[in-house]
Design a protein around this motif. Structure first.
Motif, PDB file in Angstrom:
ATOM      1  N   PRO A 128       0.582  -1.363   0.571  1.00 56.31           N
ATOM      2  CA  PRO A 128      -0.016   0.189   0.222  1.00 56.31           C
ATOM      3  C   PRO A 128       0.574   1.210   0.193  1.00 56.31           C
ATOM      4  N   ASP A 129       0.244   2.053  -0.455  1.00 57.43           N
ATOM      5  CA  ASP A 129       0.701   3.502  -0.617  1.00 57.43           C
ATOM      6  C   ASP A 129       0.460   4.189   0.560  1.00 57.43           C
ATOM      7  N   ARG A 130       1.493   4.379   1.300  1.00 58.95           N
ATOM      8  CA  ARG A 130       0.836   5.210   2.822  1.00 58.95           C
ATOM      9  C   ARG A 130       0.331   6.905   2.166  1.00 58.95           C
ATOM     10  N   ASN A 131       0.327   7.718   1.625  1.00 54.71           N
ATOM     11  CA  ASN A 131       0.410   8.772   0.979  1.00 54.71           C
ATOM     12  C   ASN A 131      -1.044   8.858   0.437  1.00 54.71           C
ATOM     13  N   PHE A 132      -1.879   8.108   0.052  1.00 54.19           N
ATOM     14  CA  PHE A 132      -3.180   8.243  -0.041  1.00 54.19           C
ATOM     15  C   PHE A 132      -3.941   7.820   0.909  1.00 54.19           C
ATOM     16  N   CYS A 133      -3.542   7.394   2.380  1.00 57.05           N
ATOM     17  CA  CYS A 133      -3.912   7.688   3.945  1.00 57.05           C
ATOM     18  C   CYS A 133      -3.612   8.882   3.742  1.00 57.05           C
ATOM     19  N   HIS A 134      -2.622   9.894   3.653  1.00 53.56           N
ATOM     20  CA  HIS A 134      -2.880  10.621   4.240  1.00 53.56           C
ATOM     21  C   HIS A 134      -3.335  11.768   3.174  1.00 53.56           C
ATOM     22  N   ARG A 135      -3.666  11.846   1.778  1.00 57.22           N
ATOM     23  CA  ARG A 135      -5.160  12.572   1.073  1.00 57.22           C
ATOM     24  C   ARG A 135      -6.427  12.355   1.825  1.00 57.22           C
ATOM     25  N   PHE A 141      -6.738   6.711  14.483  1.00 60.75           N
ATOM     26  CA  PHE A 141      -7.504   6.374  13.063  1.00 60.75           C
ATOM     27  C   PHE A 141      -6.631   4.681  12.814  1.00 60.75           C
ATOM     28  N   THR A 142      -6.674   3.742  11.586  1.00 60.49           N
ATOM     29  CA  THR A 142      -6.364   2.942  11.464  1.00 60.49           C
ATOM     30  C   THR A 142      -6.567   2.655   9.755  1.00 60.49           C
ATOM     31  N   GLU A 143      -5.215   2.071   9.340  1.00 59.18           N
ATOM     32  CA  GLU A 143      -5.706   2.468   7.432  1.00 59.18           C
ATOM     33  C   GLU A 143      -5.791   0.906   6.897  1.00 59.18           C
ATOM     34  N   TRP A 144      -6.210   1.305   5.994  1.00 56.37           N
ATOM     35  CA  TRP A 144      -6.540  -0.025   5.389  1.00 56.37           C
ATOM     36  C   TRP A 144      -6.405   0.200   3.212  1.00 56.37           C
ATOM     37  N   MET A 145      -6.108  -0.520   2.699  1.00 58.43           N
ATOM     38  CA  MET A 145      -6.136  -0.808   1.214  1.00 58.43           C
ATOM     39  C   MET A 145      -6.951  -2.230   0.536  1.00 58.43           C
ATOM     40  N   GLY A 146      -7.417  -1.847  -0.283  1.00 58.87           N
ATOM     41  CA  GLY A 146      -8.503  -3.105  -0.572  1.00 58.87           C
ATOM     42  C   GLY A 146      -7.871  -2.808  -2.218  1.00 58.87           C
ATOM     43  N   ASN A 147      -8.512  -4.241  -3.395  1.00 61.24           N
ATOM     44  CA  ASN A 147      -8.146  -4.401  -4.537  1.00 61.24           C
ATOM     45  C   ASN A 147      -9.789  -4.430  -5.088  1.00 61.24           C
ATOM     46  N   ARG A 148     -10.049  -3.402  -5.806  1.00 65.58           N
ATOM     47  CA  ARG A 148     -11.352  -3.712  -6.464  1.00 65.58           C
ATOM     48  C   ARG A 148     -11.962  -3.921  -7.765  1.00 65.58           C
ATOM     49  N   PRO A 149     -12.192  -5.416  -7.914  1.00 63.53           N
ATOM     50  CA  PRO A 149     -12.306  -5.746  -9.404  1.00 63.53           C
ATOM     51  C   PRO A 149     -12.970  -4.764 -10.115  1.00 63.53           C
ATOM     52  N   SER A 150     -11.944  -4.216 -11.437  1.00 67.67           N
ATOM     53  CA  SER A 150     -12.032  -2.958 -12.220  1.00 67.67           C
ATOM     54  C   SER A 150     -12.401  -3.352 -13.933  1.00 67.67           C
ATOM     55  N   MET A 151     -13.399  -3.024 -14.601  1.00 64.02           N
ATOM     56  CA  MET A 151     -13.706  -3.533 -15.532  1.00 64.02           C
ATOM     57  C   MET A 151     -13.824  -1.924 -16.773  1.00 64.02           C
ATOM     58  N   PRO A 152     -12.825  -2.295 -18.011  1.00 64.99           N
ATOM     59  CA  PRO A 152     -12.870  -0.901 -18.611  1.00 64.99           C
ATOM     60  C   PRO A 152     -14.218  -0.707 -18.867  1.00 64.99           C
ATOM     61  N   ASP A 153     -15.399  -0.707 -19.057  1.00 65.15           N
ATOM     62  CA  ASP A 153     -16.588   0.047 -19.343  1.00 65.15           C
ATOM     63  C   ASP A 153     -18.045  -0.694 -17.802  1.00 65.15           C
ATOM     64  N   SER A 154     -16.351  -0.387 -17.145  1.00 61.76           N
ATOM     65  CA  SER A 154     -17.638  -0.087 -15.708  1.00 61.76           C
ATOM     66  C   SER A 154     -18.768  -1.240 -15.280  1.00 61.76           C
ATOM     67  N   LEU A 155     -18.738  -2.096 -16.024  1.00 57.95           N
ATOM     68  CA  LEU A 155     -20.385  -2.921 -16.048  1.00 57.95           C
ATOM     69  C   LEU A 155     -19.302  -4.617 -15.308  1.00 57.95           C
ATOM     70  N   PRO A 156     -20.320  -5.201 -14.437  1.00 55.26           N
ATOM     71  CA  PRO A 156     -19.569  -6.255 -13.634  1.00 55.26           C
ATOM     72  C   PRO A 156     -20.032  -7.625 -14.736  1.00 55.26           C
ATOM     73  N   VAL A 157     -19.295  -8.493 -14.339  1.00 54.01           N
ATOM     74  CA  VAL A 157     -19.676  -9.816 -15.475  1.00 54.01           C
ATOM     75  C   VAL A 157     -20.464 -11.155 -14.914  1.00 54.01           C
ATOM     76  N   ILE A 158     -21.702 -11.158 -14.543  1.00 55.64           N
ATOM     77  CA  ILE A 158     -22.786 -12.146 -14.665  1.00 55.64           C
ATOM     78  C   ILE A 158     -23.626 -13.109 -15.673  1.00 55.64           C
ATOM     79  N   SER A 159     -22.772 -13.686 -15.820  1.00 57.17           N
ATOM     80  CA  SER A 159     -23.021 -14.832 -17.125  1.00 57.17           C
ATOM     81  C   SER A 159     -22.457 -16.422 -16.362  1.00 57.17           C
TER      82      SER A 159
END
Length: 382
Positions: free
Chosen positions: A290-297, A314-332
């Motif tokens: 994680p880049d702690r600079n983001f928590c500072h922001r 305060f506590t800090e956390w970072m996680g990974n969102r699953p991101s698609m280029p068309d902003s739509l999930p895969v439900i299929s």
């Protein structure tokens, strides 16, 4: 089956908002031209590590092409079909499974400095209005009375109807998982190393604990779904969109409902142990630190939003969102395997869309007709 226990990974650290207004994709028309400015802002909401630029370039080009007006409208329509009734689904699900302490209906504020800043976002608000999203406007003293801790310079807010939030997303998910087990379900925490296929169908999962037999397989592994999808169908353009939060304990101020702070591109949510500030976007290697600079922001914007807040604890956390280029999930359903199904790629809408996605996948697995047209979410679109 999951590598992590219920309520961990991104489920642990999301903003906790049930955002039915999320039909508007991030890459709305005109957004791409703002990217350089966002990246150059030292307190801005976006960062792409220099060494990762070449890796994300194809995804970025697709993201840009999907910001065209015609595509924007299609995406907004598709997401609206998924999001309708999301808060009611959460409230009902929580009540059914003994988790009502952790989810509630409430207004959701979009906060602006003034009406001029609100009008600069008019494209997004018109898209929401066209898809049935309703709201009130709070200004001046009315906003100050509703949320007195907000800085005086911010005196214009959109108060969205039909929204809600979770006071503790981790405990919400754990309560639902516990109810699932009590009703006869089984949770297996294990790392999947391979899928065993016979006669063109999955028959087992090879894990570090041995082989788990399967007859139908749902791939719902978030950002880690890409590898499994490639095993069955194709490599898809799924990227890790890393998000951060800081949770401020003993903030010395009160917050009644979640606030989207438009200037900082982050959400402030009242949670069980204080106020959670969540958001921002970083594209980097999945396993990089994680880049702690983001928590500072986040702390910087927390102070701008709430000048009298105490940020000592305060506590800090970072996680990974699953991101698609068309902003739509895969439900299929899989193209190649009739007993393989997909449910991933929800980006910022994972918590909001959890119950509805579960219903739709249950329909696909059982052979029932889904109540939503799932063609826009098919894996075949890639």
């Amino acid at each position: 089956m999951d590598k992590f226990a219920p309520g961990e990974a991104t489920s642990f650290g999301n903003a906790g908002v049930l955002a039915e207004c999320g039909c508007v994709p991030v890459n709305l028309p005109g957004f791409v031209s703002k990217v350089p400015q966002l990246m150059l802002d030292p307190q801005g909401p976006l960062s792409i590590s220099a060494g990762y630029m070449h890796r994300i370039a194809p995804w970025g080009i697709s993201f840009m092409l999907n910001s065209r007006r015609s595509k924007f409208e299609q995406v907004a329509d598709a997401m609206s079909s998924l999001l309708s009734g999301a808060t009611a689904r959460h409230v009902a699900l929580a009540a059914e499974h003994g988790a009502s302490d952790w989810v509630c209906a409430s207004p959701y504020y979009y906060l602006y400095r003034d009406e001029t800043d609100f009008m600069a976002d008019r494209t997004a608000w018109q898209a929401r209005e066209q898809r049935g999203i309703t709201y009130d406007i709070l200004q001046g003293d009315g906003l100050a009375q509703a949320e007195p801790a907000i800085a005086e310079e911010y005196r214009y807010a959109v108060s969205l109807h039909g929204h809600g939030f979770s006071r503790n997303p981790e405990k919400l998910v754990k309560a639902l998982a516990a109810s699932f087990v009590e009703k006869g379900g089984e949770l297996v925490q294990a790392e999947i190393r391979d899928v065993i296929v016979e006669d063109n169908q999955p028959v087992g999962l090879l894990t570090h604990k041995g082989v788990l037999p399967v007859s139908k397989l749902v791939v719902a592994a978030g950002v880690w779904s890409r590898q499994l999808a490639a095993r069955f169908d194709r490599d898809i353009p799924l990227q890790s969109e890393r998000g951060y939060h800081v949770e401020v304990h003993n903030p010395g101020i009160s917050l009644q409902q979640p606030i989207m702070y438009a200037a900082g591109k982050l959400v402030a949510t009242p949670v069980e142990n204080g106020i959670r500030f969540a958001g921002l976007v970083e594209f980097a290697e999945l396993d990089s630190l994680p880049d702690r600079n983001f928590c500072h922001r986040l702390l910087y914007h927390a102070r701008r939003l709430f000048p009298t807040i105490c940020l000592d604890d305060f506590t800090e956390w970072m996680g990974n969102r699953p991101s698609m280029p068309d902003s739509l999930p895969v439900i299929s359903r899989s193209e190649n395997f009739s007993d393989v199904f997909y449910a991933f790629g929800h980006q910022h809408m994972g918590l909001t869309l959890g119950p509805h996605t579960g219903e739709l996948i249950a329909d696909l697995v059982s052979g029932a007709r889904p109540g939503v047209d799932l063609q826009p979410f098919s894996i075949s679109r890639f």
